[in-house]
Design an enzyme around this catalytic site. Structure first.
Site, PDB file in Angstrom:
ATOM      1  N   THR A  95       4.498 -20.982 -18.578  1.00 23.75           N
ATOM      2  CA  THR A  95       4.286 -22.384 -20.078  1.00 23.75           C
ATOM      3  C   THR A  95       4.494 -22.042 -21.734  1.00 23.75           C
ATOM      4  O   THR A  95       4.331 -20.575 -22.100  1.00 23.75           O
ATOM      5  CB  THR A  95       3.114 -22.493 -20.198  1.00 23.75           C
ATOM      6  OG1 THR A  95       1.922 -22.606 -18.457  1.00 23.75           O
ATOM      7  CG2 THR A  95       2.222 -23.883 -21.251  1.00 23.75           C
ATOM      8  N   HIS A 110       1.182 -18.716 -25.529  1.00 29.05           N
ATOM      9  CA  HIS A 110       0.126 -19.448 -24.630  1.00 29.05           C
ATOM     10  C   HIS A 110      -0.611 -18.246 -23.946  1.00 29.05           C
ATOM     11  O   HIS A 110      -1.970 -18.746 -23.965  1.00 29.05           O
ATOM     12  CB  HIS A 110       1.365 -19.676 -23.377  1.00 29.05           C
ATOM     13  CG  HIS A 110       0.087 -20.370 -21.814  1.00 29.05           C
ATOM     14  ND1 HIS A 110      -0.538 -21.342 -21.779  1.00 29.05           N
ATOM     15  CD2 HIS A 110       0.456 -19.503 -20.884  1.00 29.05           C
ATOM     16  CE1 HIS A 110      -0.882 -21.145 -20.938  1.00 29.05           C
ATOM     17  NE2 HIS A 110      -0.718 -20.712 -20.024  1.00 29.05           N
ATOM     18  N   SER A 162       2.910 -29.371  -7.866  1.00 30.69           N
ATOM     19  CA  SER A 162       4.007 -29.081  -8.201  1.00 30.69           C
ATOM     20  C   SER A 162       4.714 -30.187  -9.240  1.00 30.69           C
ATOM     21  O   SER A 162       5.640 -30.490  -7.682  1.00 30.69           O
ATOM     22  CB  SER A 162       4.264 -27.628  -8.624  1.00 30.69           C
ATOM     23  OG  SER A 162       3.474 -26.560  -9.046  1.00 30.69           O
ATOM     24  N   LYS A 207      -3.615 -25.015  -8.433  1.00 33.32           N
ATOM     25  CA  LYS A 207      -2.418 -25.123  -9.020  1.00 33.32           C
ATOM     26  C   LYS A 207      -1.631 -25.198  -8.005  1.00 33.32           C
ATOM     27  O   LYS A 207      -1.012 -25.979  -7.857  1.00 33.32           O
ATOM     28  CB  LYS A 207      -1.589 -23.026  -9.295  1.00 33.32           C
ATOM     29  CG  LYS A 207      -2.255 -22.652 -10.965  1.00 33.32           C
ATOM     30  CD  LYS A 207      -1.523 -23.580 -12.178  1.00 33.32           C
ATOM     31  CE  LYS A 207      -2.119 -22.705 -13.362  1.00 33.32           C
ATOM     32  NZ  LYS A 207      -1.156 -22.709 -14.249  1.00 33.32           N
TER      33      LYS A 207
END
Length: 455
Positions: free
Chosen positions: A370, A146, A267, A263
């Site tokens: 990730t 990633h 979440s 971000k």
């Protein structure tokens, strides 16, 4: 590390029949903890099949004693923090007591079954909540594949940061916008650079999912006192799925110190904490480093962690578009990956986090980053699946995607598998992209709220 015991016996079956179905996420060998709302009150419970053992009701019925009763009392109150902060022997005792109550040959069955309606509400009839109070949230970057791919997409001369193979890279996330699985994920506003290179402010055009596993801290450490690598596992209470939704257009423009508004808007967490004890049969050696990669420094390299720091967990991501749901078409799997694709173990993440004396606290959440692998199917976000938009993802109904569109639903699932053990699941982590709020309406609403606050 928890040794195998009677609760892991693959021959166990429950009198809650849905726990015995093939592929059930919550067989009697799992018994994950969570929180739910029932009759307007938030309570804690343990999943078994399609039911929840209401721990408040269990406590009031006095069906467990000793350390299990202490653990059950600590778990009451709508959040699991007090239970998680206890020595592991208490949650272990409660797990053994629940296993004994729920097994098909339980000697206590005549006492329990008549109370089943009060003790065991259906999961479908309650609203799930976050399982504990989360004071701090740290997200790591621990997949080499990633990290390297994103470095190439950004045109970096060296796509892998210099520190990547020396330490688990991380940033401090926003705990206040953590939400339990389900419902809408609102497309955020933010600044980004458009195709002509102009800086714009508006709804994020490139929205993405990121498939992660997250660990909950049980017992923390004293401020200024680090955590030894082979003790780190004792500080992890359990694990859940994490969708680290990312507004890539915002993130890539703003990222200097690290991710921020790209971000922090949302979440998603799966509602159940699969305990470290439940995962004992699925322990395995830490993933092997690449040929020629140096061993980590001694404080991150423990013999115990190297032998038992991995987990045999398979993870999947599914996508369902609004058009697919309108046509009653099933969600399509777009990612299948494995926890082996992490370069660092969770114990190494914990030890690194506390290595400067930082104190971790009960309920803190640590995301894996990730979990992308080398092959195409194991790419664990849409940016990687489309090579940063160059190769659109084709869906069975003819639609394509380079980023998530309004109405798209993303569903994560994961299972721990091991020959000879009963497979256990993590439940689902899902969310549906909702359109961005109208900025003018949002501004008017904010002004009204401020005016009312000062009235």
């Amino acid at each position: 590390m928890t040794a195998l015991n009677s609760t892991h016996d693959p021959a166990l079956r429950s009198w809650v029949e849905t726990a015995n179905l093939p592929g059930a996420d919550f067989p009697i060998q799992n018994l994950p903890f969570g929180a739910f709302e029932r009759d307007g009150e938030v309570r804690t419970g343990v999943a078994i099949g399609d039911r929840i053992v209401d721990l408040q009701a269990l406590h009031e019925a006095a069906l467990v004693d000793g350390d299990a009763a202490i653990a059950c009392a600590a778990a009451c109150g709508g959040a699991l923090n007090r239970l998680m902060a206890l020595e592991p022997r208490y949650s272990g005792a409660l797990r053994r007591a629940l296993s004994a109550l729920l097994r098909s040959d339980s000697p206590l069955l005549p006492q329990v079954q008549p109370r089943a309606a009060a003790l065991l509400p259906r999961i479908a009839d309650v609203t799930m909540r976050l399982p504990c109070e989360i004071g701090d949230y740290t997200d790591f970057l621990t997949s080499l594949h990633h990290t390297e791919r994103h470095g190439r997409y950004k045109g970096l001369a060296d796509p892998l940061p210099a520190a990547f193979k020396s330490l688990p890279i991380a940033y401090h996330g926003r705990a206040s916008s953590l939400r339990v699985s389900g419902g809408d994920v609102r497309r955020p506003h933010g600044q980004y650079r458009d195709a002509q290179g102009h800086v714009r402010f508006g709804p994020a055009p490139a929205l993405d999912f990121e498939l992660e596993l997250a660990a909950f801290i049980g017992r923390g450490n004293t401020f200024t006192h680090p955590i030894a690598i082979d003790d780190a596992h004792q500080h992890i209470f359990g694990y859940c799925l994490l969708n680290d939704w990312s507004a890539k257009s915002i993130q890539w423009f703003e990222q200097v110190l690290g991710p921020f508004l790209g971000k922090s808007f949302h979440s998603s967490l799966s509602p159940w904490i699969v305990t470290a004890e439940a995962l004992a049969p699925f322990r395995k050696p830490a993933p092997a480093r690449g040929a020629g990669d140096a061993a980590p420094l001694p404080h991150l390299h423990g013999a115990f962690d190297q032998q038992h720091g991995g987990l045999n967990v398979e993870l999947e991501a599914y996508l369902s578009t609004a058009q697919m749901r309108a046509a009653s078409t099933a969600a399509v799997r777009i990612t299948r990956t494995h926890l082996d694709n992490l370069y660092w173990t969770f114990a190494q993440m914990v030890t690194h986090h506390a290595s400067n004396g930082c104190n971790l606290r009960t309920g803190d959440l640590l995301g894996s980053g990730t979990i992308s692998g080398a092959d195409d199917l194991s790419r664990a976000c849409l940016t990687e699946l489309t090579n940063a938009g160059k190769d659109p993802l084709s869906l069975p109904n003819g639609e394509t995607r380079t980023a998530l569109e309004d109405g798209d639903e993303v569903i994560f699932r994961a299972r721990a598998v091991q020959p000879g053990a009963v497979t256990i699941g993590f439940g689902e982590c899902r969310g549906t992209i909702a359109p961005a709020f109208d900025a003018s309406v949002s501004s008017a609403t904010s002004t009204t709220v401020r005016s009312e606050a000062h009235a």
